[in-house]
Enzyme design. Structure first.
Site, PDB file in Angstrom:
ATOM      1  N   TYR A  69      11.914 -11.726   2.817  1.00 51.97           N
ATOM      2  CA  TYR A  69      10.580 -12.294   2.932  1.00 51.97           C
ATOM      3  C   TYR A  69      10.539 -13.521   3.835  1.00 51.97           C
ATOM      4  O   TYR A  69       9.471 -13.900   4.317  1.00 51.97           O
ATOM      5  CB  TYR A  69      10.040 -12.671   1.551  1.00 51.97           C
ATOM      6  CG  TYR A  69       9.802 -11.490   0.626  1.00 51.97           C
ATOM      7  CD1 TYR A  69       9.882 -10.185   1.088  1.00 51.97           C
ATOM      8  CD2 TYR A  69       9.497 -11.683  -0.706  1.00 51.97           C
ATOM      9  CE1 TYR A  69       9.668  -9.109   0.246  1.00 51.97           C
ATOM     10  CE2 TYR A  69       9.271 -10.612  -1.559  1.00 51.97           C
ATOM     11  CZ  TYR A  69       9.361  -9.323  -1.069  1.00 51.97           C
ATOM     12  OH  TYR A  69       9.149  -8.253  -1.910  1.00 51.97           O
TER      13      TYR A  69
ATOM     14  N   LYS B  71      23.170  -5.251  -4.266  1.00 53.93           N
ATOM     15  CA  LYS B  71      23.481  -3.964  -3.647  1.00 53.93           C
ATOM     16  C   LYS B  71      24.783  -4.128  -2.864  1.00 53.93           C
ATOM     17  O   LYS B  71      24.878  -3.875  -1.661  1.00 53.93           O
ATOM     18  CB  LYS B  71      22.329  -3.522  -2.740  1.00 53.93           C
ATOM     19  CG  LYS B  71      22.409  -2.061  -2.272  1.00 53.93           C
ATOM     20  CD  LYS B  71      22.334  -1.054  -3.395  1.00 53.93           C
ATOM     21  CE  LYS B  71      22.354   0.369  -2.839  1.00 53.93           C
ATOM     22  NZ  LYS B  71      22.481   1.378  -3.905  1.00 53.93           N
TER      23      LYS B  71
ATOM     24  N   ASP C 228      19.677  -0.212  -8.012  1.00 59.11           N
ATOM     25  CA  ASP C 228      19.151   1.096  -8.373  1.00 59.11           C
ATOM     26  C   ASP C 228      19.531   1.469  -9.801  1.00 59.11           C
ATOM     27  O   ASP C 228      18.722   2.017 -10.553  1.00 59.11           O
ATOM     28  CB  ASP C 228      19.604   2.176  -7.381  1.00 59.11           C
ATOM     29  CG  ASP C 228      21.061   2.033  -6.963  1.00 59.11           C
ATOM     30  OD1 ASP C 228      21.720   1.056  -7.350  1.00 59.11           O
ATOM     31  OD2 ASP C 228      21.551   2.915  -6.228  1.00 59.11           O
TER      32      ASP C 228
ATOM     33  N   ASP D 119      11.276  -9.075  -6.999  1.00 59.98           N
ATOM     34  CA  ASP D 119       9.861  -8.744  -6.890  1.00 59.98           C
ATOM     35  C   ASP D 119       9.602  -7.365  -7.488  1.00 59.98           C
ATOM     36  O   ASP D 119       8.677  -7.160  -8.283  1.00 59.98           O
ATOM     37  CB  ASP D 119       9.449  -8.789  -5.418  1.00 59.98           C
ATOM     38  CG  ASP D 119       7.944  -8.762  -5.221  1.00 59.98           C
ATOM     39  OD1 ASP D 119       7.206  -8.794  -6.222  1.00 59.98           O
ATOM     40  OD2 ASP D 119       7.512  -8.703  -4.065  1.00 59.98           O
TER      41      ASP D 119
ATOM     42  N   ASP E 130       8.082  -6.384 -11.592  1.00 63.13           N
ATOM     43  CA  ASP E 130       6.886  -5.565 -11.786  1.00 63.13           C
ATOM     44  C   ASP E 130       7.191  -4.364 -12.679  1.00 63.13           C
ATOM     45  O   ASP E 130       6.338  -3.936 -13.471  1.00 63.13           O
ATOM     46  CB  ASP E 130       6.337  -5.092 -10.436  1.00 63.13           C
ATOM     47  CG  ASP E 130       5.547  -6.177  -9.725  1.00 63.13           C
ATOM     48  OD1 ASP E 130       5.316  -7.231 -10.326  1.00 63.13           O
ATOM     49  OD2 ASP E 130       5.181  -5.971  -8.555  1.00 63.13           O
TER      50      ASP E 130
END
Length: 364
Positions: free
Chosen positions: A146, A195, A227, A251, A255
């Site tokens: 970001y 990751k 994942d 992020d 959610d």
């Protein structure tokens, strides 16, 4: 205590839900003998309409002068609002990213707690919902994709977009330290999500988090791939205590946690810097489709106000009082429309302002 709180009502349902959180804070001040002063400023789409930009220098200055900031939701629906016809750096969300950077807010806390009364709203299988869960997501806020360099260019006749994922050692170190400190006050378990099987940034992340954890012998650290974590959150969220991760992964995962907790309208969040200052906001969006109808759920914003008292003002009893009031309201059958169950007897559906009144009345 005398404290200055800047409010950013924002867009959509933001003004409605912030008003109820402020109402509850004012009741806390009355009951506990504090004095809170409030200053309202604009950010997001409403700031674009008023000033031509999503975040003004005056808003930044007001926030910097405060003890804490309480914010509603910002933005609208992409494709339906004129704000999204502007360049990306002029859109509502760009103001939030800039504000986080300007205020040094590097740590986002998003708790996901499944209230016993709302277990039927949990989309997970009944046996998991019955067990309940209480997870704290600790998300790094100022690094990663970001904030990395980005560009769009034409290469051999085709458009090519590039986003750069960058993390520095110190950015990882300070968020890992915060996660360990939070875990020490909870159940002593940290899951660091990355990751590392693919990304160099994640390999550095894993190395630094491991180093930081050695200074916290009471904390049990485990590493997990993003994942796999996404899968485990829907399989058995109760296995997690504190989850720490980088900006984009956090992020997305937060959610996901919001959905399994039953409603975004129940989930608060805090964005902290290295001192006690923080910005507090609900995890949900601006819901422009229900704005102005007095039907939005203000509980996430009210619970964010409780986090404000706990983390920025160090008013633990007062924060507990708000959280206890929310739990009591739910336990005694009061709901907003998003968490209402029509087939359950004894429930009362309240409007936004009525729920604010109810929580304020339960502050003791």
């Amino acid at each position: 205590m005398n404290a200055k709180i800047v409010t950013i009502p924002g867009d959509g349902i933001g003004p409605e839900i912030v008003a109820e959180a402020q109402k509850v804070l004012e009741k806390v001040a009355e009951v506990y003998g504090h004095q809170f002063t409030f200053e309202k400023v604009l950010m997001g789409g409403c700031s674009i309409d008023a000033y031509g930009e999503p975040l003004t220098d005056a808003t930044v200055a007001a926030c910097q002068s405060a003890d804490a900031v309480l914010m509603g939701s910002i933005g609208g629906k992409v494709g339906q609002s004129h704000w999204y016809e502007l360049p990306p750096e002029k859109r509502p969300e760009a103001g939030l990213l800039k504000l986080r950077k300007s205020l040094g807010l590097f740590c986002n806390l998003r708790p996901a707690h499944l209230y016993p009364e709302l277990r039927r709203a949990c989309p997970l299988r009944e046996s998991i919902a019955e067990q309940g869960f209480d997870v704290m997501m600790v998300r790094e806020l100022t690094g990663g994709l970001y904030f990395g360099a980005r560009k769009t260019e034409t290469v051999d006749g085709e458009e090519v977009a590039t986003d750069t994922l960058v993390y520095h050692d110190y950015e990882i170190r300070r968020i890992a330290k915060k996660a360990c400190e939070i875990a020490e006050k909870r159940h002593g378990h940290v899951t660091s999500v990355d990751k590392a099987n693919v990304l160099d940034s994640s390999r550095l992340w894993r190395k630094v988090v491991t180093e930081v954890a050695t200074a916290h012998p009471g904390v049990q650290l485990e590493h997990a791939l993003v994942d796999s974590t996404a899968m485990q959150l829907v399989r058995n969220p109760g296995q997690f205590d504190v989850v720490v991760t980088e900006n984009m992964f956090g992020d997305i995962l937060s959610d996901e946690m919001a959905e399994i907790a039953g409603s975004l309208g129940m989930l608060p969040s805090a964005s902290l810097r290295e001192d006690s200052f923080g910005l507090y906001e609900p995890s949900g969006g601006s819901a422009p489709d229900i704005a102005g109808q007095n039907i939005a759920n203000p509980l996430a914003t009210i619970l964010s106000a409780a986090m404000l008292l706990r983390y920025s003002l160090n008013l633990t009893k007062e924060a507990d009082a708000i959280e206890d009031a929310v739990a009591e309201a739910l336990r005694t059958g009061f709901r907003t429309g998003d968490i209402m169950e029509d087939d359950v007897e004894g429930l009362t559906c309240l409007h936004t302002d009525e729920m604010g009144d109810k929580i304020a009345s339960l502050i003791r």
